[in-house]
Design a protein around this motif. Sequence first.
Motif, PDB file in Angstrom:
ATOM      1  N   LEU A 198      45.431 -11.155  18.080  1.00 30.67           N
ATOM      2  CA  LEU A 198      45.185 -11.807  16.830  1.00 30.67           C
ATOM      3  C   LEU A 198      44.195 -11.497  15.938  1.00 30.67           C
ATOM      4  CD1 LEU A 198      46.396 -15.446  17.984  1.00 30.67           C
ATOM      5  CD2 LEU A 198      47.880 -13.678  17.102  1.00 30.67           C
ATOM      6  N   ILE A 225      47.716 -18.457  21.630  1.00 29.50           N
ATOM      7  CA  ILE A 225      47.337 -18.490  20.234  1.00 29.50           C
ATOM      8  C   ILE A 225      45.933 -19.162  20.119  1.00 29.50           C
ATOM      9  CG2 ILE A 225      47.946 -19.254  17.661  1.00 29.50           C
ATOM     10  CD1 ILE A 225      50.709 -18.322  18.631  1.00 29.50           C
ATOM     11  N   LEU A 280      51.486 -15.061  11.159  1.00 28.15           N
ATOM     12  CA  LEU A 280      52.143 -16.029  12.102  1.00 28.15           C
ATOM     13  C   LEU A 280      53.141 -16.855  11.243  1.00 28.15           C
ATOM     14  CD1 LEU A 280      49.036 -17.456  14.272  1.00 28.15           C
ATOM     15  CD2 LEU A 280      51.030 -15.697  15.009  1.00 28.15           C
ATOM     16  N   LYS A 322      49.611 -11.230  13.990  1.00 30.42           N
ATOM     17  CA  LYS A 322      49.806 -10.966  15.342  1.00 30.42           C
ATOM     18  C   LYS A 322      50.136  -9.516  15.287  1.00 30.42           C
ATOM     19  CE  LYS A 322      52.334 -12.254  19.232  1.00 30.42           C
ATOM     20  NZ  LYS A 322      53.402 -13.088  19.589  1.00 30.42           N
TER      21      LYS A 322
END
Length: 559
Positions: A148, A112, A94, A142
């Motif tokens: 994630l 997220i 990220l 990601k």
Amino acid sequence: MLENGFLVDGKYKILDVIGRGGMSIVYLAINEKANRSWAVKELIRTDPRAAGISKKETDLLKKLHHPGIAGIVDVIEQKESQLIVMDYVEGHSLDQVLEEQGVCSEREVLDIGIQLCEVLEYLHTRKPPVIYRDLKPSNVMKKPDGKLVLIDFGAAREYRRYSDGDTVLLGTRGYAAPEQYESQGQTDARTDIYSLGVMLFELVTGESPHRLCPVRKIRPELSAGLESILEICTQTDPAERFSSCAELKYALEHSWEMDERYQKRQKRKLAGFFTPVAASICLGIGGIVFSGLETQASRNTYEAYLTAAGNAAVKEEELGNYEKAICLRPGEKDAYLQLLKHGFLDDELLTVEESMRLRGILTEQTASGESFESVFSKNKEGYAAFCYEAGVTYYYKYEETENKKQAQSYFRLAAQSGCLTGAHLVRAEKLSLIAGYYTRIGLVDAAGDDLVDYKQYWEDLVEVSAGNIVMTDNERTAVVVYEELIGQVLFHGESFLEAGARADMIREQLAQVRTHLQQDFTGKDLGGADAFSEIKDRLIQQMEEAEYLLAALEERQGE
């Protein structure tokens, strides 16, 4: 540093460096026999800041299986370093996404946050819980499909509920919660919530985590709901943050609700500014008459909302009418009590979402800026009645069964109000006392001493267990008290003995509980005869385990 081509443990061939940190280097490696790629993290022992993972922690982390976690598969000890072998995740971290694409949209940062809440909630609900402790953009990958994955468990620790504190204080400055740098206490789920809040702040503003501020000062177009959520996450005091990732996830999924509350609050403040001007004119004409009519109209409308709530065919309509009644007369008890008993507990369970909604109502503000709870607390008898019912709800019926802190707070307020009498006062005092220990067990003071005096704890358990609780209170309270006493002997028997409690006295207390179970519940209903028989059998089995434990501890002390 490992050279390309170096063979780790005879099976992991180093291909390239894929990441660097202040205390570590991460390599891409391949197991050529299995034709599978791995990530290998090297912790340099000569760096005084570096901390490795013990075998016990390795075994614990190997048991983690979740699509949002890059699992640890091996830990290899070398002379000057420790190598942690974990799943290799294809994608971008990220921090790379932030650098390449710029700040995230509100929708992206909410997604997220929700994804990471699911991963962290999985960790926090393991037995024992696992606290990640180093959440930051560089530790979150990601994948190409947008999913994630947490990739680095070098700082993770098993949550030791009864330990003096973390063995190693880790975390990245800026992202780490304040308690990670204090000598007393230990990190828990709320530590990860703080770091998640900081990380989401950075992703949505692009600002350094060292410069925390309300996000709309940087991006005015963001919602008040998101701003409020991030401010709660990043409170210095853990008690003021969301208590679990389940609560935080719900807030993120319903950020529009928090935004609506903010807008309503602003409208009331605006109304509060203009109302005195209009009121002064009206008062000059006939204030007394209008005041009386307004009070009666308010009372009639309040009762109408309660009636509408009771007759509602749709749950949201029922809850909405209770909330309207509270907004109209925040100092009266009926709407609060009916919301709790009929609105939330119609299924005999208070969910995390319902708890969040209740807290949101209590913290709502009047036009003058005073919280509804502050207004309500001035009604001593009404507020005491609500606190008592809220304590009962959180102790018996909250779905997060291990979290008794809210129950302790409400019971304490109710007991101290001077408005409770009889069995209600007895229950509030006893359960407040018991729940209060949950807030101190495992914590130490600045001198390193345990905040719980285990001899006093045992004496308090004996005191609250004394007498015929079924007669002085009720059978449900009796079961809870007996469960607590037996459970604490199982959990803390050794601590009780070391603090000076005698084994024969503990056995005598267990025998008294057995007698109460056999004699005091005759004719009482605990869900039927079969249900009570099952409860009694379970408690007797636990007592036998406690007695066996005491014998083993005595034998160990005699060696």
